[in-house]
Motif scaffolding. Structure first.
Motif, PDB file in Angstrom:
ATOM      1  N   LEU A 278      18.939 -42.623  80.924  1.00 36.24           N
ATOM      2  CA  LEU A 278      17.767 -42.787  81.770  1.00 36.24           C
ATOM      3  C   LEU A 278      16.720 -41.759  81.397  1.00 36.24           C
ATOM      4  CD1 LEU A 278      19.300 -43.289  85.322  1.00 36.24           C
ATOM      5  CD2 LEU A 278      18.211 -45.000  83.881  1.00 36.24           C
ATOM      6  N   LYS A 279      15.477 -42.176  81.345  1.00 37.57           N
ATOM      7  CA  LYS A 279      14.376 -41.253  81.115  1.00 37.57           C
ATOM      8  C   LYS A 279      13.819 -40.818  82.456  1.00 37.57           C
ATOM      9  CE  LYS A 279      14.231 -41.474  76.581  1.00 37.57           C
ATOM     10  NZ  LYS A 279      14.449 -40.309  75.728  1.00 37.57           N
ATOM     11  N   VAL A 280      13.736 -39.532  82.680  1.00 41.37           N
ATOM     12  CA  VAL A 280      13.166 -38.986  83.896  1.00 41.37           C
ATOM     13  C   VAL A 280      12.073 -38.026  83.504  1.00 41.37           C
ATOM     14  CG1 VAL A 280      15.261 -39.300  85.238  1.00 41.37           C
ATOM     15  CG2 VAL A 280      14.954 -37.208  83.933  1.00 41.37           C
ATOM     16  N   SER A 281      11.549 -37.304  84.517  1.00 41.42           N
ATOM     17  CA  SER A 281      10.473 -36.370  84.218  1.00 41.42           C
ATOM     18  C   SER A 281      10.943 -35.336  83.206  1.00 41.42           C
ATOM     19  CB  SER A 281      10.033 -35.683  85.519  1.00 41.42           C
ATOM     20  OG  SER A 281      11.136 -35.032  86.099  1.00 41.42           O
ATOM     21  N   GLY A 282      10.136 -35.093  82.191  1.00 37.48           N
ATOM     22  CA  GLY A 282      10.526 -34.194  81.109  1.00 37.48           C
ATOM     23  C   GLY A 282      11.056 -34.981  79.933  1.00 37.48           C
ATOM     24  N   ASP A 283      11.538 -34.291  78.951  1.00 36.10           N
ATOM     25  CA  ASP A 283      12.026 -34.931  77.740  1.00 36.10           C
ATOM     26  C   ASP A 283      13.544 -35.093  77.709  1.00 36.10           C
ATOM     27  OD1 ASP A 283       9.438 -35.044  76.838  1.00 36.10           O
ATOM     28  OD2 ASP A 283       9.567 -33.070  75.861  1.00 36.10           O
ATOM     29  N   ALA A 284      14.241 -34.458  78.669  1.00 35.83           N
ATOM     30  CA  ALA A 284      15.694 -34.495  78.625  1.00 35.83           C
ATOM     31  C   ALA A 284      16.211 -35.815  79.160  1.00 35.83           C
ATOM     32  CB  ALA A 284      16.271 -33.327  79.434  1.00 35.83           C
ATOM     33  N   PRO A 285      17.102 -36.489  78.428  1.00 38.12           N
ATOM     34  CA  PRO A 285      17.685 -37.729  78.926  1.00 38.12           C
ATOM     35  C   PRO A 285      18.803 -37.439  79.924  1.00 38.12           C
ATOM     36  CG  PRO A 285      18.559 -37.262  76.760  1.00 38.12           C
ATOM     37  CD  PRO A 285      17.561 -36.183  77.058  1.00 38.12           C
ATOM     38  N   VAL A 286      19.001 -38.370  80.846  1.00 41.65           N
ATOM     39  CA  VAL A 286      20.059 -38.243  81.833  1.00 41.65           C
ATOM     40  C   VAL A 286      20.948 -39.465  81.715  1.00 41.65           C
ATOM     41  CG1 VAL A 286      20.606 -38.041  84.264  1.00 41.65           C
ATOM     42  CG2 VAL A 286      18.587 -36.908  83.364  1.00 41.65           C
ATOM     43  N   SER A 287      22.229 -39.284  81.616  1.00 43.18           N
ATOM     44  CA  SER A 287      23.154 -40.402  81.454  1.00 43.18           C
ATOM     45  C   SER A 287      23.174 -41.234  82.721  1.00 43.18           C
ATOM     46  CB  SER A 287      24.562 -39.879  81.145  1.00 43.18           C
ATOM     47  OG  SER A 287      25.488 -40.945  81.159  1.00 43.18           O
ATOM     48  N   ILE A 288      23.359 -42.538  82.546  1.00 42.60           N
ATOM     49  CA  ILE A 288      23.475 -43.428  83.688  1.00 42.60           C
ATOM     50  C   ILE A 288      24.666 -43.058  84.553  1.00 42.60           C
ATOM     51  CG2 ILE A 288      24.957 -45.157  82.625  1.00 42.60           C
ATOM     52  CD1 ILE A 288      21.900 -46.077  84.614  1.00 42.60           C
ATOM     53  N   HIS A 289      25.650 -42.344  83.952  1.00 40.69           N
ATOM     54  CA  HIS A 289      26.804 -41.889  84.730  1.00 40.69           C
ATOM     55  C   HIS A 289      26.399 -40.906  85.807  1.00 40.69           C
ATOM     56  CE1 HIS A 289      30.194 -43.812  82.886  1.00 40.69           C
ATOM     57  NE2 HIS A 289      29.828 -43.456  81.672  1.00 40.69           N
ATOM     58  N   ALA A 290      25.197 -40.347  85.745  1.00 37.36           N
ATOM     59  CA  ALA A 290      24.780 -39.355  86.728  1.00 37.36           C
ATOM     60  C   ALA A 290      24.647 -39.955  88.113  1.00 37.36           C
ATOM     61  CB  ALA A 290      23.460 -38.712  86.293  1.00 37.36           C
ATOM     62  N   LEU A 291      24.365 -41.254  88.232  1.00 36.33           N
ATOM     63  CA  LEU A 291      24.167 -41.924  89.512  1.00 36.33           C
ATOM     64  C   LEU A 291      25.386 -42.777  89.813  1.00 36.33           C
ATOM     65  CD1 LEU A 291      21.689 -41.693  91.347  1.00 36.33           C
ATOM     66  CD2 LEU A 291      20.951 -43.929  90.527  1.00 36.33           C
ATOM     67  N   THR A 292      26.046 -42.474  90.918  1.00 38.23           N
ATOM     68  CA  THR A 292      27.273 -43.190  91.260  1.00 38.23           C
ATOM     69  C   THR A 292      27.319 -43.464  92.757  1.00 38.23           C
ATOM     70  OG1 THR A 292      28.534 -41.149  91.581  1.00 38.23           O
ATOM     71  CG2 THR A 292      28.570 -42.135  89.376  1.00 38.23           C
ATOM     72  N   PHE A 293      28.109 -44.483  93.095  1.00 36.79           N
ATOM     73  CA  PHE A 293      28.446 -44.779  94.480  1.00 36.79           C
ATOM     74  C   PHE A 293      29.589 -43.873  94.905  1.00 36.79           C
ATOM     75  CE2 PHE A 293      26.685 -49.288  94.888  1.00 36.79           C
ATOM     76  CZ  PHE A 293      25.826 -48.925  95.915  1.00 36.79           C
ATOM     77  N   GLU A 294      29.357 -43.015  95.897  1.00 40.28           N
ATOM     78  CA  GLU A 294      30.460 -42.251  96.459  1.00 40.28           C
ATOM     79  C   GLU A 294      31.231 -43.091  97.474  1.00 40.28           C
ATOM     80  OE1 GLU A 294      31.567 -38.555  96.224  1.00 40.28           O
ATOM     81  OE2 GLU A 294      31.074 -39.522  94.328  1.00 40.28           O
ATOM     82  N   SER A 295      30.489 -43.792  98.324  1.00 44.92           N
ATOM     83  CA  SER A 295      31.130 -44.654  99.311  1.00 44.92           C
ATOM     84  C   SER A 295      30.110 -45.640  99.833  1.00 44.92           C
ATOM     85  CB  SER A 295      31.712 -43.831 100.478  1.00 44.92           C
ATOM     86  OG  SER A 295      30.676 -43.157 101.172  1.00 44.92           O
ATOM     87  N   VAL A 296      30.612 -46.773 100.275  1.00 44.50           N
ATOM     88  CA  VAL A 296      29.794 -47.817 100.884  1.00 44.50           C
ATOM     89  C   VAL A 296      30.537 -48.293 102.121  1.00 44.50           C
ATOM     90  CG1 VAL A 296      28.683 -50.048 100.599  1.00 44.50           C
ATOM     91  CG2 VAL A 296      28.870 -48.515  98.651  1.00 44.50           C
ATOM     92  N   GLY A 297      29.901 -48.192 103.282  1.00 41.73           N
ATOM     93  CA  GLY A 297      30.559 -48.586 104.516  1.00 41.73           C
ATOM     94  C   GLY A 297      29.584 -49.187 105.501  1.00 41.73           C
ATOM     95  N   ILE A 298      30.114 -49.579 106.627  1.00 42.65           N
ATOM     96  CA  ILE A 298      29.329 -50.214 107.678  1.00 42.65           C
ATOM     97  C   ILE A 298      28.877 -49.138 108.653  1.00 42.65           C
ATOM     98  CG2 ILE A 298      29.366 -51.912 109.526  1.00 42.65           C
ATOM     99  CD1 ILE A 298      31.609 -53.333 108.014  1.00 42.65           C
TER     100      ILE A 298
END
Length: 858
Positions: free
Chosen positions: A48-68
């Motif tokens: 993923l490209k974010v602010s700046g030149d450093a790339p961030v892996s898509i693994h950085a964003l994850t679901f910790e939990s999903v509930g009601i």
């Protein structure tokens, strides 16, 4: 070379190669190798490209939990709430969207924009629209997470984890009152080697005992470990909020959310065990107050419950452990329980909601429940309410007040769409001009003695008059332009803010892409009949949302929206005069208020007479009822549509939906609502409701108090037949029974005490073959003063009373009238009596509220 592939037991496939086929296979293998090298990397290796030149892996964003989320509500007007915990393990912040959809909602998509800081786990709540046809048992919802990569959305997938999470919402078997609680932390149990027993967590036990006694389950929404919702939509499905944790009232944002929930029809029960009354002040209305005088300890006490026949033994309490009791002074509330003349329970109306305060320690309201063990654990409690506390059930555990009418099904917006027509004023003006010229010509020719020329002149004048009408009609005739026709309801239940609800109809000449932008907390619901495109609702942040579709259909389709007006405050100021009450409306309305109706007491709506810009006089001369909702002599088509809406507002038998202390009227459209990103002609009108605050007049002011300000209550004096429902302000329209009832008429607190000079009675009653008596009953000694004896009344009875005994009895602001209706004189089939109204108008001069103001000794 020969290759054989066995395909079945009955035949074989034989492959005999030749030089041309070998070349073809080699070419195909080379092309596949080239495509594999040119294809993008697998999703787990993308960046993923974010602010700046450093790339961030898509693994950085994850679901910790999903509930009601606990405050979800699977109803047609509710929202399914999904709570998602999203984690960012990278070194830079990442943006994306949570996307939800109820299974079965084709073409629907609900989004929530997220911005997750580096090395943080954030909790987000995603609102998902329920299915168009809600199942009986279970609703499934699909939730996915996408990240933004160079402006493009990329679905987040990790290994074998599912890309789309699926949740199931179980439908309850019935629809009971939903209760949310904030009780604070339960005290720690005593040490094992100490002999004393642990005291019950009394606030929690009282809340649970009240639900069990109301035949509800013990399941509640707990906000002990989860944050209290700040969005108005999250409170839609909560009927009652019980609070005994003082820290909740220390946060300004939480107070704002609680105030909005309360004024919109919610119910809050605050146990003042550990909460100071000063912390409750921000939730009270402008004319209300509650102040602590002293806090004492009680071991033995007797509780008095108004309008109750509970015995003295059941109202007496004797306990070993002393309990705290806060002695408070209050104004603007109704006392539900008394102890030695001090309120132990208070009910205060704030907006369309109710605030309940209990000043007696929670442990005193409950006692151990006999035979508590056994049965369903979700329907059991170790404690029960004492007999004198049973009325808490009807005060607390009821469904919250719904809107006065359903804006989604209104026909008003559709009726405003159409080709423009010639204004009625232009047509009537030309016709009056034609008639005037014809009359003048006739008089002139009559004086000249040549009336025969009128037969030639009249058709010529008619042709001349029709020419401008045809020209105007031709100019007005054109195709319907793209437009949005809407009914707005600007509802200011509180002097600190309000809400703007829109029921809108959009006309498009052709299918096109459009987007509706909303600023402020709220929600939007598109027409479920729209089948083209994908209707996407995106929440960008707490105050920004949008509804988009790349293919809004041609023709007419509808949507409804609800927007919070937190920065707009509207309230009418009332001033008592010798002609009635004069209402001063605030500045900031889109136009002058039209067809002003004052509904100060339930069932006593009255039309106001304009006296200037945004100023109206209400003297009770024009009751708002039946078909009369305007003072105009000619009722046009628009006023007929508005009258239908007025009837829906004021014709309610639910006490939680009855308007009181409210001014209602019509203005032009507000500009604070959502806006489309394409030019659309706006049509419609706005219905405005705002609270009324009456100023206390100076001592010695001559005032006239119309019937619309006087409250009528059933009393506890003697045996009384229920012919008046004081909660909704309605009379029993007809009955065949004999009647003897006592009704109390109370002046507004701002006008008492009053040196009364006259009392005007207006009584509409039809009682064939019966005798009717009206008397005044003195509450202290039971003395009866006859006022009228009517034999078979059929016409309204009106009388101005000046008896000094009556005037002195009303000086403190309250008088009791006794109504007696005899049996039918003829035996057999009785003819029912019918009652329309009993109204009282009072004139007098205001007196000092205490002896210190008058300068005399107490």
């Amino acid at each position: 070379m020969r290759h054989v592939w066995p395909c079945s037991s009955s035949f074989e496939v034989i492959f005999v190669p030749n030089p041309r086929s070998i070349v073809v296979w080699v070419v195909l293998l080379l092309e596949c190798f080239a495509l594999l090298n040119a294809s993008p990397k697998p999703l787990r290796a993308q960046e993923l490209k974010v602010s700046g030149d450093a790339p961030v892996s898509i693994h950085a964003l994850t679901f910790e939990s999903v509930g009601i989320a606990p405050q979800n509500c699977c109803t047609p007007d509710g929202l399914l709430v999904v709570r998602c915990n999203v984690k960012n393990t990278g070194e830079h912040p990442v943006s994306g969207f949570l996307i939800g959809r109820a299974v079965g909602n084709l073409g629907e998509e609900d989004r929530r924009r997220i911005d997750v800081p580096a090395h943080r786990t954030e909790s987000y709540e995603l609102h998902v629209r329920p299915p168009l046809e809600i199942p009986d048992k279970r609703v499934d919802v699909e939730v996915s997470l996408v990240a933004l990569q160079d402006g493009q959305e990329v679905l987040v997938v990790h290994g074998s984890e599912p890309a789309v999470r699926r949740l199931s919402f179980t439908q309850p078997g019935k629809n009971p009152a939903v209760t949310a609680i904030s009780m604070g932390r339960e005290p720690l149990p005593p040490l094992d080697w100490r002999w004393e027993t642990a005291e019950p967590f009394s606030t929690y036990e009282l809340a649970i005992a009240s639900r069990v006694d109301a035949e509800l389950s013990t399941e509640c929404i707990s906000f002990e470990t989860t944050p209290i919702p700040l969005n108005v939509s999250d409170w839609k499905c909560i009927d009652t909020y019980i609070l005994s944790e003082p820290k909740v009232l220390e946060d300004a944002a939480t107070l704002t959310a609680l105030r909005a929930y309360l004024t919109s029809g919610g119910r809050i029960w605050i146990m003042l065990d550990d909460i100071d009354t000063d912390a409750v002040a921000p939730l009270l209305a402008e004319n209300q107050q509650c102040t602590t005088v002293d806090t004492i300890s009680l071991r033995q006490f007797v509780v008095d419950v108004p309008r109750s026949s509970i015995s003295l033994a059941d109202r007496s309490v004797a306990i070993q452990t002393p309990v705290r009791f806060k002695q408070v002074l209050q104004q603007g509330g109704e006392v539900t329980h008394w102890i030695d003349g001090w309120p132990a329970g208070l009910k205060m109306s704030v907006g369309r909601g109710e605030l309940l305060l209990t000043t007696l320690d929670s442990a005193a309201w409950i006692r151990p429940r006999p035979n508590a063990a056994g049965g369903d654990p979700y329907s059991q409690s170790a404690y029960e309410l004492r007999p004198w506390a049973k009325n808490l059930i009807d005060l607390v555990h009821v469904k919250r007040a719904m809107p006065l009418f359903n804006t989604s099904g209104m026909s008003y917006p559709l009726e405003r769409i159409g080709n423009p027509i010639v204004p009625r004023s232009w047509v009537s003006g030309l016709l009056l001009l034609y008639c005037g010229v014809l009359i003048a010509l006739g008089i002139w020719r009559f004086a000249a003695g040549e009336l025969k020329w009128i037969g030639v002149a009249a058709p010529g004048l008619a042709v001349l008059a029709s020419i401008p009408l045809v020209a105007i009609a031709w100019m007005q005739k054109r195709d319907i332009p793209p437009m949005v026709s809407m009914f707005q309801w600007a509802q200011f239940d509180d002097v600190q803010g309000g809400s703007l609800r829109e029921s809108a109809a959009v006309y498009n000449s052709e299918s096109r892409s459009m987007e509706l932008h909303g600023a402020g907390g709220g929600s939007v619901v598109p027409d479920p009949a729209i089948q083209s495109g994908v209707k996407t609702i995106t929440i960008d942040d707490f105050q920004q949302w949008r509804m988009s579709n790349i293919a809004w259909p041609a023709g007419v389709w509808r949507y409804t929206s609800d927007t919070t007006l937190s920065d707009v405050a509207m309230a009418a100021r009332g001033r008592l005069t010798d002609r009635g009450i004069v209402l001063e409306l605030p500045a900031g309305l889109p136009s002058n208020l039209k067809d002003c109706v004052l509904s100060y007491q339930p069932g006593a709506a009255s039309l106001g007479t304009p006296e200037g810009p945004q100023q109206f006089l209400v003297d009770g001369s024009y009751p708002a009822e039946g078909e009369r909702w305007t003072l105009d002599s000619m009722v046009d088509e628009e006023q007929s549509r508005r009258s239908v809406i007025y009837k829906k507002m004021f014709d309610s038998g639910d006490r939680l939906q009855v308007l009181s202390r409210t001014v209602v009227g019509w203005t032009d459209l507000f500009s604070s609502g959502p806006e489309w990103n394409v030019p659309l002609e706006r049509r419609g009108a706005a219905l405005v409701t705002m609270p009324v605050v009456i100023a206390t007049p100076d001592v010695g002011t001559e005032v006239q108090i119309p019937y619309s300000l006087i409250r009528i209550l059933n009393t506890e004096l003697g045996d009384s037949s229920p012919i008046f429902m004081d909660a909704v302000g309605r009379w029993i329209t007809q009955s065949s029974n004999k009647v003897a009832t006592n009704l109390a008429f109370e002046l507004p607190a701002e006008a008492a005490p009053l040196e009364v000079s006259s009392i005007a009675i207006d009584w509409s009653l039809q009682a064939p073959r019966r005798q009717v008596k009206l008397s005044s009953l003195h509450e202290s000694n039971g003395e009866l003063i006859p006022l009228a004896t009517l034999d078979e009344p059929s016409l309204p009875w009106q009388q101005t009373l000046t008896d000094p005994r009556l005037l002195a009895d009303l000086q403190d602001g309250r008088i009791v009238l006794k109504i007696e209706i005899s049996d039918d004189r003829e035996i057999g089939t009785p003819i029912p009596w019918r009652m329309q109204h009993l109204r009282m108008t009072v004139r007098g001069k205001t007196l000092p509220k205490n002896s210190l103001i008058s300068g005399t000794s107490p």
